[in-house]
Design an enzyme around this catalytic site. Structure first.
Site, PDB file in Angstrom:
ATOM      1  N   CYS A  98      60.373  17.635 -36.216  1.00  0.00           N
ATOM      2  CA  CYS A  98      60.989  16.801 -35.029  1.00  0.00           C
ATOM      3  C   CYS A  98      61.490  15.521 -35.636  1.00  0.00           C
ATOM      4  CB  CYS A  98      59.590  16.672 -34.200  1.00  0.00           C
ATOM      5  SG  CYS A  98      59.128  18.166 -33.199  1.00  0.00           S
ATOM      6  N   HIS A 140      61.561  10.427 -30.195  1.00  0.00           N
ATOM      7  CA  HIS A 140      61.476  11.860 -30.010  1.00  0.00           C
ATOM      8  C   HIS A 140      60.942  12.284 -28.517  1.00  0.00           C
ATOM      9  CE1 HIS A 140      60.735  15.953 -30.541  1.00  0.00           C
ATOM     10  NE2 HIS A 140      59.249  15.738 -30.904  1.00  0.00           N
ATOM     11  N   ASN A 199      60.696  19.568 -25.316  1.00  0.00           N
ATOM     12  CA  ASN A 199      60.630  19.176 -26.701  1.00  0.00           C
ATOM     13  C   ASN A 199      61.758  20.130 -27.688  1.00  0.00           C
ATOM     14  OD1 ASN A 199      60.324  18.636 -29.492  1.00  0.00           O
ATOM     15  ND2 ASN A 199      58.188  18.663 -29.350  1.00  0.00           N
TER      16      ASN A 199
END
Length: 325
Positions: free
Chosen positions: A119, A252, A282
């Protein structure tokens, strides 16, 4: 003349198949697992995500996002002299997804490679591209985050399978006489490998280990809030700025609670935070460029504004970038 780097175009792409929480809850119920839209929204802020169909690869998502970014920048693919793709879900073991994307774009000659920081990948990739432009190695870079996490999910684990989605985001980063990227800060700590991982690999033509996502949610949350705050303050200090100078925080898009905690620590109101996690889930390395492009095209984020981007991911990796759009 001092060389800087500046984002001149953004792009993004989501696969057409959209799954709401209700869709996933129904799928889980068919397996005898209980969940609910309320449970997912309360804990994550996620209401929907997009999944690819069979036969679609990360390079396909990257290609669509890249074409949008190139068009927005007014740049042709042949003019790009550096391609970096941040991904944890490459098309194949090798060559890199960046090289595959380069071929699909009809681009030749410049370096093309992947960055694997999960990520945190886009922050890492943007930092690398900025450095290569500042040293004169490249003049026009294409930096992409592209992920297909739906293929790593264990749909018998209701705590993780509801969190992730597929997608891609891209930016064109060009050499400039004016500062664009103001400061970067990236880190990793490998002692936390096991709290977020996909513990599998290929050996002798066989899948070894368990190639499904595994996460200790509480450990990730606790670590994420702390390191994101540290990275944000580090880039602000490097640039001689304070949190009040930030027009938009683009974190994020992992979990609304982590995003709220980060904003609170920086004393930034949530109306200064770009939030797309509710619709995209996500999307790992794709989440920040995807959120950026969504906000740019909505007229939310405008040229000349100061943006703080930050991410944390498996590795454990984390980092932040402060820039003027």
């Amino acid at each position: 003349m001092k060389i800087y780097s500046k984002i001149t175009g953004t792009g993004s792409y989501l696969p057409p198949r959209r799954l709401t929480n209700a869709d996933l809850v129904a799928d889980l119920a068919a397996q005898g697992l209980e969940s609910s839209d309320e449970w997912i929204v309360e804990r994550t802020g996620i209401r929907a995500r997009h999944f690819v169909d069979a036969g679609v690869y990360s390079s396909d998502l990257a290609l669509n996002a890249s074409r949008q970014a190139l068009q927005a920048a007014g740049v042709e693919a042949k003019d790009i002299d550096l391609i970096i793709v941040a991904t944890s879900t490459p098309d194949m073991v090798f060559p890199s997804t960046a090289c595959i994307l380069q071929g699909k774009l009809g681009n030749q000659g410049g370096p093309a490679f992947d960055v694997q920081a999960v990520c945190g990948g886009f922050i890492y990739a943007l930092t690398l591209a900025d450095s290569l432009i500042r040293t004169g190695t490249a003049k026009k870079a294409l930096v992409v985050g592209a992920e297909i996490f739906s293929r790593l999910l264990d749909f018998k684990d209701r705590t993780t399978c509801v969190l992730f989605g597929d997608g891609a985001g891209a930016v064109v980063l060009e050499a400039s006489s004016e500062p664009g990227i103001l400061a970067t800060d990236i880190h990793a700590d490998g002692q936390y490998t096991n709290i977020l991982c996909v513990p599998g690999n290929v050996s002798g033509g066989q899948v070894m280990g368990e190639p499904l996502l595994r996460m200790d949610g509480q450990a990730v949350f606790k670590l994420a809030v702390g390191v994101l705050d540290e990275a944000a303050r580090a880039v602000l200090a490097k640039a001689g700025k304070v949190a009040a100078d930030v027009d938009w925080l683009i974190p994020h898009q992992a979990n609304i609670r982590i995003m709220q905690s980060t904003a609170r620590k920086l004393k930034l109101p949530m109306d200064k935070v770009v939030v797309t996690v509710d619709q995209h889930g996500n999307t790992s390395a794709a989440s920040i460029p995807l959120a950026l492009d969504t906000a740019v095209r909505a007229g939310q984020v405008k040229p000349g504004q100061t943006l703080l981007m930050e991410a944390v991911g498996g590795g454990f990796t984390w980092g932040a970038v402060l820039l003027k759009l």
